[in-house]
Design a protein around this motif. Structure first.
Motif, short mmCIF file in Angstrom:
data_model
loop_
_atom_site.label_atom_id
_atom_site.label_comp_id
_atom_site.label_asym_id
_atom_site.label_seq_id
_atom_site.Cartn_x
_atom_site.Cartn_y
_atom_site.Cartn_z
N ASN A 69 52.16 27.89 51.26
CA ASN A 69 51.08 27.01 50.82
C ASN A 69 49.98 27.79 50.08
O ASN A 69 48.80 27.66 50.37
N LEU A 70 50.40 28.61 49.13
CA LEU A 70 49.48 29.41 48.34
C LEU A 70 49.11 28.68 47.05
O LEU A 70 49.84 27.79 46.61
N PRO A 71 48.02 29.07 46.43
CA PRO A 71 47.66 28.46 45.15
C PRO A 71 48.75 28.76 44.11
O PRO A 71 49.27 29.88 44.07
N PRO A 72 49.10 27.79 43.29
CA PRO A 72 50.15 28.03 42.29
C PRO A 72 49.69 28.98 41.20
O PRO A 72 48.66 28.75 40.55
N ILE A 73 50.42 30.08 41.05
CA ILE A 73 50.17 31.03 39.98
C ILE A 73 51.52 31.47 39.41
O ILE A 73 52.54 31.34 40.06
N SER A 74 51.48 32.00 38.22
CA SER A 74 52.70 32.53 37.62
C SER A 74 52.80 34.02 37.92
O SER A 74 51.81 34.65 38.31
N PHE A 75 53.96 34.57 37.73
CA PHE A 75 54.13 36.01 37.93
C PHE A 75 53.19 36.78 37.00
O PHE A 75 52.59 37.76 37.40
N HIS A 76 53.07 36.30 35.77
CA HIS A 76 52.22 36.98 34.79
C HIS A 76 50.75 36.96 35.21
O HIS A 76 49.97 37.85 34.81
N ASP A 77 50.36 35.97 36.02
CA ASP A 77 48.98 35.91 36.51
C ASP A 77 48.63 37.15 37.36
O ASP A 77 47.47 37.54 37.44
N LEU A 78 49.63 37.76 37.99
CA LEU A 78 49.39 38.97 38.77
C LEU A 78 48.92 40.10 37.85
O LEU A 78 48.06 40.89 38.21
N ARG A 79 49.49 40.16 36.66
CA ARG A 79 49.09 41.15 35.65
C ARG A 79 47.64 40.89 35.22
O ARG A 79 46.83 41.82 35.12
N HIS A 80 47.32 39.63 35.00
CA HIS A 80 45.95 39.27 34.61
C HIS A 80 44.96 39.61 35.72
O HIS A 80 43.86 40.09 35.46
N THR A 81 45.35 39.35 36.96
CA THR A 81 44.49 39.67 38.09
C THR A 81 44.23 41.17 38.15
O THR A 81 43.10 41.61 38.38
N HIS A 82 45.26 41.96 37.92
CA HIS A 82 45.13 43.41 37.92
C HIS A 82 44.12 43.86 36.87
O HIS A 82 43.17 44.60 37.16
N ALA A 83 44.30 43.38 35.66
CA ALA A 83 43.42 43.77 34.56
C ALA A 83 41.98 43.31 34.79
O ALA A 83 41.03 44.09 34.60
N THR A 84 41.81 42.08 35.21
CA THR A 84 40.47 41.54 35.45
C THR A 84 39.77 42.33 36.55
O THR A 84 38.59 42.67 36.43
N THR A 85 40.49 42.64 37.61
CA THR A 85 39.91 43.41 38.72
C THR A 85 39.44 44.78 38.24
O THR A 85 38.33 45.21 38.56
N LEU A 86 40.27 45.46 37.46
CA LEU A 86 39.89 46.77 36.95
C LEU A 86 38.64 46.69 36.08
O LEU A 86 37.73 47.52 36.20
N LEU A 87 38.57 45.69 35.21
CA LEU A 87 37.40 45.54 34.34
C LEU A 87 36.15 45.20 35.15
O LEU A 87 35.07 45.74 34.88
N LEU A 88 36.29 44.35 36.16
CA LEU A 88 35.14 44.01 37.01
C LEU A 88 34.67 45.20 37.82
O LEU A 88 33.49 45.29 38.18
N LEU A 89 35.58 46.13 38.11
CA LEU A 89 35.20 47.36 38.81
C LEU A 89 34.49 48.35 37.89
O LEU A 89 34.04 49.40 38.34
N GLY A 90 34.44 48.00 36.60
CA GLY A 90 33.75 48.86 35.64
C GLY A 90 34.63 49.91 35.00
O GLY A 90 34.13 50.84 34.37
N GLU A 91 35.94 49.77 35.14
CA GLU A 91 36.85 50.74 34.51
C GLU A 91 36.75 50.61 32.99
O GLU A 91 36.52 49.53 32.45
N ASN A 92 36.95 51.71 32.32
CA ASN A 92 36.87 51.76 30.86
C ASN A 92 37.95 50.86 30.25
O ASN A 92 39.12 51.01 30.58
N PRO A 93 37.57 49.92 29.36
CA PRO A 93 38.55 49.02 28.76
C PRO A 93 39.68 49.76 28.03
O PRO A 93 40.82 49.29 28.03
N LYS A 94 39.41 50.91 27.46
CA LYS A 94 40.45 51.69 26.79
C LYS A 94 41.50 52.16 27.80
O LYS A 94 42.70 52.09 27.54
N VAL A 95 41.06 52.60 28.96
CA VAL A 95 41.98 53.06 30.01
C VAL A 95 42.78 51.86 30.56
O VAL A 95 43.99 51.97 30.79
N VAL A 96 42.11 50.74 30.74
CA VAL A 96 42.80 49.53 31.21
C VAL A 96 43.85 49.11 30.18
O VAL A 96 44.98 48.77 30.52
#
Length: 188
Positions: A113-140
């Motif tokens: 009973n989890l929220p519906p997401i696609s597999f590709h959404d996991l990639r987006h979550t990874h990238a968004t999390t890194l950017l919100l943590l302040g990681e350099n966009p070039k490194v991301v």
């Protein structure tokens, strides 16, 4: 989730490209399903997609456990096990069709009973999390295998307004520190 890799990159990953002692892996091929040819492995589309990804310790531990499980299956099934050196394979070592991952993910989402997401959404979550943590966009961008940082910035521009607020606040604090140092020098 822990690497930002594309589904095809994960399904094409071989153990020989995993350096668990140094916590990194190399993306050198992808798996995809073609109508007339079936499952095929090929080099990534762009030069930037061929890359080395550093792994967090949790991912390393998961991969070590997974490798041990695969080794048990190899022993259990003997010659029936088709050893393709794939990190993600069927119980008999065969490549997995990308469509099967989608089906399995939908099953898990429904079962728990989890929220519906696609597999590709996991990639987006990874990238968004890194950017919100302040990681350099070039490194991301390099981690994601984007051809250039512009793709990353365009795709994740929704994260930038919050980052702009933090930037302004940090800059303000830095300027106040400089001003207080200048005031201290004036009194000397």
């Amino acid at each position: 989730m822990y690497t930002g890799m594309r589904k095809g990159e994960i399904l094409g990953l071989k153990w020989k490209n995993c350096d668990l002692e140094n916590a990194r892996l190399s993306v050198s091929q992808t798996s995809l399903s073609k109508v007339k040819e079936g499952l095929v492995f090929q080099e990534p589309k762009t030069k930037g997609s061929k890359r080395t990804i550093s792994l967090p310790s949790f991912a390393v531990q998961c991969l070590k456990k997974h490798k041990a499980l695969q080794d048990e299956l190899k022993l259990k099934f003997g010659n029936a096990y088709e050893d393709n050196d794939l990190v993600v394979a069927s119980g008999l070592g065969r490549p997995i069709d990308p469509a099967d991952i989608n089906r399995d993910m939908k099953y898990v989402i429904k079962k728990y009973n989890l929220p519906p997401i696609s597999f590709h959404d996991l990639r987006h979550t990874h990238a968004t999390t890194l950017l919100l943590l302040g990681e350099n966009p070039k490194v991301v961008s390099e981690r994601l295998g984007h051809a250039n940082v512009g793709i990353t910035l365009d795709t994740y521009s929704h994260v930038l307004p919050d980052m702009q607020k933090d930037l302004a606040k940090n800059f303000d604090q830095a300027m106040k520190k400089l001003e207080s140092k200048r005031e201290g020098f004036k009194s000397v």
